[in-house]
Motif scaffolding. Sequence first.
Motif, PDB file in Angstrom:
ATOM      1  N   ARG A  75      39.816  45.568  36.600  1.00 31.56           N
ATOM      2  CA  ARG A  75      41.113  45.844  36.863  1.00 31.56           C
ATOM      3  C   ARG A  75      41.476  45.296  38.563  1.00 31.56           C
ATOM      4  NH1 ARG A  75      44.033  45.176  32.986  1.00 31.56           N
ATOM      5  NH2 ARG A  75      45.413  44.703  34.733  1.00 31.56           N
ATOM      6  N   THR A  76      40.588  46.029  39.275  1.00 30.86           N
ATOM      7  CA  THR A  76      40.781  45.574  40.561  1.00 30.86           C
ATOM      8  C   THR A  76      41.009  44.057  40.779  1.00 30.86           C
ATOM      9  OG1 THR A  76      38.666  46.318  40.942  1.00 30.86           O
ATOM     10  CG2 THR A  76      39.821  46.630  42.623  1.00 30.86           C
ATOM     11  N   ARG A  77      40.281  43.317  40.126  1.00 27.81           N
ATOM     12  CA  ARG A  77      40.542  41.836  40.072  1.00 27.81           C
ATOM     13  C   ARG A  77      41.693  41.366  39.455  1.00 27.81           C
ATOM     14  NH1 ARG A  77      36.068  38.515  40.133  1.00 27.81           N
ATOM     15  NH2 ARG A  77      37.476  36.946  39.826  1.00 27.81           N
ATOM     16  N   LYS A  78      42.012  41.945  38.396  1.00 25.24           N
ATOM     17  CA  LYS A  78      43.203  41.459  37.600  1.00 25.24           C
ATOM     18  C   LYS A  78      44.530  41.808  38.483  1.00 25.24           C
ATOM     19  CE  LYS A  78      40.871  39.436  34.952  1.00 25.24           C
ATOM     20  NZ  LYS A  78      41.027  37.729  35.008  1.00 25.24           N
ATOM     21  N   ASP A  79      44.666  43.238  38.838  1.00 24.56           N
ATOM     22  CA  ASP A  79      45.852  43.618  39.654  1.00 24.56           C
ATOM     23  C   ASP A  79      45.965  43.202  41.006  1.00 24.56           C
ATOM     24  OD1 ASP A  79      46.225  44.959  37.417  1.00 24.56           O
ATOM     25  OD2 ASP A  79      45.440  46.788  37.993  1.00 24.56           O
ATOM     26  N   GLY A  80      44.546  42.543  41.581  1.00 26.78           N
ATOM     27  CA  GLY A  80      44.760  42.094  43.121  1.00 26.78           C
ATOM     28  C   GLY A  80      44.802  43.169  44.071  1.00 26.78           C
ATOM     29  N   ALA A 137      33.362  27.479  44.633  1.00 25.90           N
ATOM     30  CA  ALA A 137      34.376  28.110  43.723  1.00 25.90           C
ATOM     31  C   ALA A 137      33.604  28.210  42.187  1.00 25.90           C
ATOM     32  CB  ALA A 137      35.407  27.610  43.706  1.00 25.90           C
ATOM     33  N   ARG A 138      33.176  26.883  42.195  1.00 23.02           N
ATOM     34  CA  ARG A 138      32.516  26.688  40.639  1.00 23.02           C
ATOM     35  C   ARG A 138      31.369  27.691  40.284  1.00 23.02           C
ATOM     36  NH1 ARG A 138      31.377  21.217  39.022  1.00 23.02           N
ATOM     37  NH2 ARG A 138      33.034  20.399  40.355  1.00 23.02           N
ATOM     38  N   THR A 139      30.635  27.542  41.408  1.00 20.86           N
ATOM     39  CA  THR A 139      29.386  28.259  41.491  1.00 20.86           C
ATOM     40  C   THR A 139      29.398  29.739  41.110  1.00 20.86           C
ATOM     41  OG1 THR A 139      28.445  26.622  43.206  1.00 20.86           O
ATOM     42  CG2 THR A 139      27.038  28.896  42.895  1.00 20.86           C
ATOM     43  N   ALA A 140      30.497  30.221  41.961  1.00 23.36           N
ATOM     44  CA  ALA A 140      30.751  31.809  41.675  1.00 23.36           C
ATOM     45  C   ALA A 140      31.227  32.211  40.394  1.00 23.36           C
ATOM     46  CB  ALA A 140      31.531  32.400  42.892  1.00 23.36           C
ATOM     47  N   LEU A 141      32.083  31.033  39.677  1.00 20.37           N
ATOM     48  CA  LEU A 141      32.750  31.385  38.500  1.00 20.37           C
ATOM     49  C   LEU A 141      31.598  31.342  37.395  1.00 20.37           C
ATOM     50  CD1 LEU A 141      36.020  29.428  38.459  1.00 20.37           C
ATOM     51  CD2 LEU A 141      35.696  31.784  38.016  1.00 20.37           C
ATOM     52  N   THR A 142      30.700  30.364  37.509  1.00 19.00           N
ATOM     53  CA  THR A 142      29.572  30.534  36.621  1.00 19.00           C
ATOM     54  C   THR A 142      28.406  31.293  36.827  1.00 19.00           C
ATOM     55  OG1 THR A 142      28.839  28.473  37.602  1.00 19.00           O
ATOM     56  CG2 THR A 142      30.116  27.887  35.920  1.00 19.00           C
ATOM     57  N   ASN A 143      28.249  31.980  37.617  1.00 21.65           N
ATOM     58  CA  ASN A 143      27.219  32.876  37.796  1.00 21.65           C
ATOM     59  C   ASN A 143      27.674  34.160  37.516  1.00 21.65           C
ATOM     60  OD1 ASN A 143      25.483  34.740  39.437  1.00 21.65           O
ATOM     61  ND2 ASN A 143      24.308  33.042  39.929  1.00 21.65           N
ATOM     62  N   PHE A 144      26.766  34.992  36.332  1.00 24.65           N
ATOM     63  CA  PHE A 144      27.317  36.308  36.283  1.00 24.65           C
ATOM     64  C   PHE A 144      27.440  37.302  37.487  1.00 24.65           C
ATOM     65  CE2 PHE A 144      26.109  40.725  34.961  1.00 24.65           C
ATOM     66  CZ  PHE A 144      27.204  40.655  34.135  1.00 24.65           C
ATOM     67  N   PHE A 145      26.480  37.247  38.192  1.00 28.76           N
ATOM     68  CA  PHE A 145      26.457  38.280  39.400  1.00 28.76           C
ATOM     69  C   PHE A 145      27.534  37.996  40.478  1.00 28.76           C
ATOM     70  CE2 PHE A 145      22.258  38.454  37.383  1.00 28.76           C
ATOM     71  CZ  PHE A 145      22.256  39.887  36.955  1.00 28.76           C
ATOM     72  N   LEU A 146      27.534  36.633  40.739  1.00 27.85           N
ATOM     73  CA  LEU A 146      28.646  36.148  41.925  1.00 27.85           C
ATOM     74  C   LEU A 146      29.832  36.404  41.248  1.00 27.85           C
ATOM     75  CD1 LEU A 146      26.696  32.991  43.157  1.00 27.85           C
ATOM     76  CD2 LEU A 146      26.751  35.380  44.014  1.00 27.85           C
ATOM     77  N   HIS A 147      30.241  36.066  39.993  1.00 29.25           N
ATOM     78  CA  HIS A 147      31.544  36.136  39.761  1.00 29.25           C
ATOM     79  C   HIS A 147      32.232  37.669  39.699  1.00 29.25           C
ATOM     80  CE1 HIS A 147      31.166  38.083  35.747  1.00 29.25           C
ATOM     81  NE2 HIS A 147      32.485  37.983  35.456  1.00 29.25           N
ATOM     82  N   ILE A 148      31.170  38.720  39.848  1.00 22.74           N
ATOM     83  CA  ILE A 148      31.811  39.837  40.066  1.00 22.74           C
ATOM     84  C   ILE A 148      32.954  39.936  41.280  1.00 22.74           C
ATOM     85  CG2 ILE A 148      31.519  42.371  40.765  1.00 22.74           C
ATOM     86  CD1 ILE A 148      28.680  42.091  39.087  1.00 22.74           C
ATOM     87  N   HIS A 149      32.321  39.058  42.352  1.00 21.80           N
ATOM     88  CA  HIS A 149      33.414  39.086  43.226  1.00 21.80           C
ATOM     89  C   HIS A 149      34.183  37.639  43.463  1.00 21.80           C
ATOM     90  CE1 HIS A 149      34.114  39.345  47.977  1.00 21.80           C
ATOM     91  NE2 HIS A 149      33.733  40.756  47.451  1.00 21.80           N
ATOM     92  N   PRO A 150      35.352  38.270  43.735  1.00 20.63           N
ATOM     93  CA  PRO A 150      36.712  37.105  43.330  1.00 20.63           C
ATOM     94  C   PRO A 150      36.199  35.863  44.318  1.00 20.63           C
ATOM     95  CG  PRO A 150      37.563  38.665  44.773  1.00 20.63           C
ATOM     96  CD  PRO A 150      36.023  39.217  44.505  1.00 20.63           C
ATOM     97  N   VAL A 151      36.498  34.568  43.501  1.00 23.52           N
ATOM     98  CA  VAL A 151      36.212  33.510  44.119  1.00 23.52           C
ATOM     99  C   VAL A 151      37.291  33.075  45.387  1.00 23.52           C
ATOM    100  CG1 VAL A 151      36.747  30.905  43.817  1.00 23.52           C
ATOM    101  CG2 VAL A 151      35.944  32.402  41.885  1.00 23.52           C
ATOM    102  N   ARG A 152      38.454  33.667  45.179  1.00 26.25           N
ATOM    103  CA  ARG A 152      39.305  33.765  46.494  1.00 26.25           C
ATOM    104  C   ARG A 152      39.900  34.752  46.770  1.00 26.25           C
ATOM    105  NH1 ARG A 152      44.388  31.322  46.398  1.00 26.25           N
ATOM    106  NH2 ARG A 152      44.365  31.654  44.085  1.00 26.25           N
ATOM    107  N   VAL A 153      39.918  35.368  47.935  1.00 30.42           N
ATOM    108  CA  VAL A 153      40.677  36.700  48.409  1.00 30.42           C
ATOM    109  C   VAL A 153      41.498  36.299  49.468  1.00 30.42           C
ATOM    110  CG1 VAL A 153      38.919  38.244  47.709  1.00 30.42           C
ATOM    111  CG2 VAL A 153      38.616  37.184  49.867  1.00 30.42           C
ATOM    112  N   LYS A 154      42.659  37.113  49.721  1.00 24.07           N
ATOM    113  CA  LYS A 154      43.319  36.988  50.678  1.00 24.07           C
ATOM    114  C   LYS A 154      42.705  37.450  52.120  1.00 24.07           C
ATOM    115  CE  LYS A 154      47.997  37.802  48.734  1.00 24.07           C
ATOM    116  NZ  LYS A 154      47.912  38.901  47.911  1.00 24.07           N
ATOM    117  N   LYS A 155      42.843  37.069  53.130  1.00 18.14           N
ATOM    118  CA  LYS A 155      42.233  37.150  54.334  1.00 18.14           C
ATOM    119  C   LYS A 155      42.623  38.670  54.818  1.00 18.14           C
ATOM    120  CE  LYS A 155      41.234  35.188  58.738  1.00 18.14           C
ATOM    121  NZ  LYS A 155      41.872  34.333  59.956  1.00 18.14           N
ATOM    122  N   SER A 156      43.785  38.907  54.449  1.00 15.18           N
ATOM    123  CA  SER A 156      44.002  40.476  54.997  1.00 15.18           C
ATOM    124  C   SER A 156      43.417  41.480  54.119  1.00 15.18           C
ATOM    125  CB  SER A 156      45.498  40.556  54.590  1.00 15.18           C
ATOM    126  OG  SER A 156      45.828  40.296  53.058  1.00 15.18           O
TER     127      SER A 156
END
Lengths: 243, 223
Positions: free
Chosen positions: A233-238, A35-54
């Motif tokens: 916005r996709t990230r913020k609105d879920g 999770a921390r790796t994704a958060l601190t990397n510009f390119f990786l952080h485009i994708h959410p750290v945690r997503v719902k399986k559904s």
Amino acid sequence: MSAPPKEGNPVRTFVDEVWGSIFRHGLPTTDKVAARTALTNFFLHIHPVRVKKSAIRVSYTLCLGGLSFFLFILLTITGLFLMFYYIPSVDQAYQNIKDLQFVATFGLVIRNMHRWAAHGMVITVWLHMARVFYQGAYKPPRQFNWAIGTLLLLTTLLLSFSGYLLPWDQLAVWAITVGTNMAKYAPLAGPYTRYLLLGGRQVAQGALIRFYVLHVIALPLIGFLLMVVHFWRTRKDGFTGGL
Amino acid sequence: MAINPYDTPRGKFRTRAETTRRQFLLLMGTLASTGAVIFGSVEVLKFMFPAATGDAPQQFKTTFTFDELTGGVDGSGKAKAGATVRSITADRVSVVVDDAGIYAVYLICTHLGCTPNYVPNVTSGSGVLDAVAAARGDRTGSEQIPNGWACPCHGSRYFIDSTNFYGPAPRPMDWVSISVAPDNFFVVDRGNIVAYRQPGDNTAPQWRLLLKTKKDNGKTLGV
Ligand code: HEM
Ligand code: FES
């Protein structure tokens, strides 16, 4: 996290420092580090750290937004290559396109990739919009992103339209003649719109350079900025997702 | 976010009716920047409307002379070569000779602006009777079949007097002025429309460049 540098090996220390400044974390061995790796990397952080399986079920989004984005990247890269050979002049453009096809090594592949990806992007953006519509994913709190999405659709269509003129063949010239004459039928602003688009009253050099500038700079830039907001916005609105 | 001047120590002692220095500066600053943005936008818009264009000139000279087109004029004032049509596709004009004289049709499809092609059998497959077509133009020369123009874009078709009869075109194509220069070549002026017809107006224009006098008869229509 990199281990403390070994004493007395300056090369190793230097390499570790450079590596450590680029990749702030070691290989993600635990969920927390991942999770921390994704958060601190510009390119990786485009994708959410945690997503719902559904939400990551392919049958849910059909990946249409992602495909549109992928095609946009592909179009940017292939478009950049085309720009090395293409000169937006009525005397040269058509010949440049022929050179791309028959002279430049792999030019034909690049041109066809650009053309097919352009058709593909128009299709995927439409389908993406239809998916969002049929799932009611435009409802609050996502109205704003629906509005951004409509602008993205418009930008895509304008990119496709402006690119179509660039080969300067019969199809191009008459398609733009017809298209800009349609614009002319708009009440009041119509004739001005046509004049503005063509930089004159005829589909000639003035029109070609305008469409070129719009196609390779203005519209991709607008599209890019809109995408940045769209993804944010996709990230913020879920995700709307089978809750 | 405007600063509320009443929160400042000095502002606390003032009454509401007064304008503080900050408020005044804020107002002036807002007005100035709004003005600058409006002025700037107008100028940018004006920049984007070219003041001069590279458009081709409206007037052009033909590459054929009066005598080459007509084959000379006979005693009754008709062209010896009979009825003919000469199209100058690059300049989008067809020059037509009939018994009454010469006229020039500006080949801009009234649908969405493509260049219709001259075709000798314009009615074929359209369901329009040859007799109807013949009435639109006097074809006594070599061309006995109804001739006219067909648009390659969406298939609009026009009789030889430029009246539309098929496809999406809403109205006839315009006629533009044609004259004979002293050197016997023609001058076509696409900026000077001599016959303009609204949708549904099928009147055959009477304007002609007369063969005998080499002057036009001045019978303009709708302009
Ligand atoms: C930064 C992005 C882009 C750049 C730099 C770019 C550049 C170019 C260039 C130089 C051409 C002329 C060469 C040719 O016609 O083959 C072209 C053509 C074209 N472009 Fe793009 N383009 C970009 C994005 C797009 C996008 C997003 C679309 C559509 C969704 C698109 C659609 C087209 C089309 C339809 C043509 C005509 C293709 C052809 O006739 O082969 N382009 N582009
Ligand atoms: S432009 Fe001629 S038929 Fe559409």
